[in-house]
Design an enzyme around this catalytic site. Sequence first.
Site, PDB file in Angstrom:
ATOM      1  N   ARG A  13      -0.359  -9.110  13.324  1.00 32.19           N
ATOM      2  CA  ARG A  13      -1.132  -7.983  12.468  1.00 32.19           C
ATOM      3  C   ARG A  13      -1.942  -8.526  11.295  1.00 32.19           C
ATOM      4  O   ARG A  13      -2.960  -8.140  10.961  1.00 32.19           O
ATOM      5  CB  ARG A  13       0.310  -6.971  11.757  1.00 32.19           C
ATOM      6  CG  ARG A  13       0.698  -6.223  12.623  1.00 32.19           C
ATOM      7  CD  ARG A  13       1.931  -5.670  12.438  1.00 32.19           C
ATOM      8  NE  ARG A  13       2.013  -4.680  11.354  1.00 32.19           N
ATOM      9  CZ  ARG A  13       3.017  -4.420  10.441  1.00 32.19           C
ATOM     10  NH1 ARG A  13       4.428  -5.389  10.813  1.00 32.19           N
ATOM     11  NH2 ARG A  13       3.067  -3.810   9.254  1.00 32.19           N
ATOM     12  N   LYS A  65       0.880  -0.974  -0.011  1.00 34.20           N
ATOM     13  CA  LYS A  65      -0.040  -0.018   0.077  1.00 34.20           C
ATOM     14  C   LYS A  65       0.941   1.096   0.073  1.00 34.20           C
ATOM     15  O   LYS A  65       0.730   2.031  -0.683  1.00 34.20           O
ATOM     16  CB  LYS A  65      -1.053   0.208   1.211  1.00 34.20           C
ATOM     17  CG  LYS A  65      -1.864  -1.174   1.325  1.00 34.20           C
ATOM     18  CD  LYS A  65      -2.724  -1.165   2.536  1.00 34.20           C
ATOM     19  CE  LYS A  65      -2.254  -1.107   3.696  1.00 34.20           C
ATOM     20  NZ  LYS A  65      -1.453  -2.365   4.256  1.00 34.20           N
TER      21      LYS A  65
END
Length: 213
Positions: free
Chosen positions: A171, A21
């Site tokens: 995560r 990202k």
Amino acid sequence: MSVGKEKKLNLVLLGGPGAGKGTQAEKLVGDGNLTHIATGDILREEVDRETDLGLQAKEYMEKGELVPDDLVVNMVEKRLNEDKGYVFDGFPRTVNQAEELDEVVDLDLVLYIKIDQEEAVRRLSSRRVCSDCGKIYNTIFKKPNREGICDECGGELYQRSDDKSRVIRDRFDTFLEETAPLIEYYREKGLLEEVDGKREPETINSEIQEIIS
Ligand code: AMP
């Protein structure tokens, strides 16, 4: 998806840790028409400066958990004062955050950059970030010219404390539990475009440019 040239483009980059990202956001904001809002970067700055927000956020970030929605939403809303479009990177990460964002920004597109967990772990454990300008490197496939030094600004490269393998797994779990429901949320709104994130960054960027042109 066709977006008129003069129209401000607001887009979200959605994807698990290590999907790329940040790398794609860097490319998208390169021409100066879009403002990059990366909640992870903003939170790390707050942690470094030991602000109230940083002190609250730190314990969640170290465990690979999400910082509470109200803190993050408030932090983002304070930055929505540009006359340009936005690239939201790492935000929203929960349906609640997405609903709050819908109240204040008309989104044009959500790009879901998809990679599997094995690839994510491989990438993140070798990721390095410039401590000055935030540029992203990788010790295996995107080495700086001089080891440990940023090509762009000469800053020192470091490994994020949450890029250690145990936290990476946490995560990823957090992504699956709390963020993955956004895939359906945005698909139902007709905003979602899926991109295969396992390819070269340049190839992915070309595909994204085609989608937004
Ligand atoms: P990132 O740099 O996007 O990988 O984010 C690093 C960490 O910051 C995440 O693991 C979370 O602890 C926190 N964080 C970043 N963005 C958000 C968000 N939108 N909501 C909650 N926590 C966030």
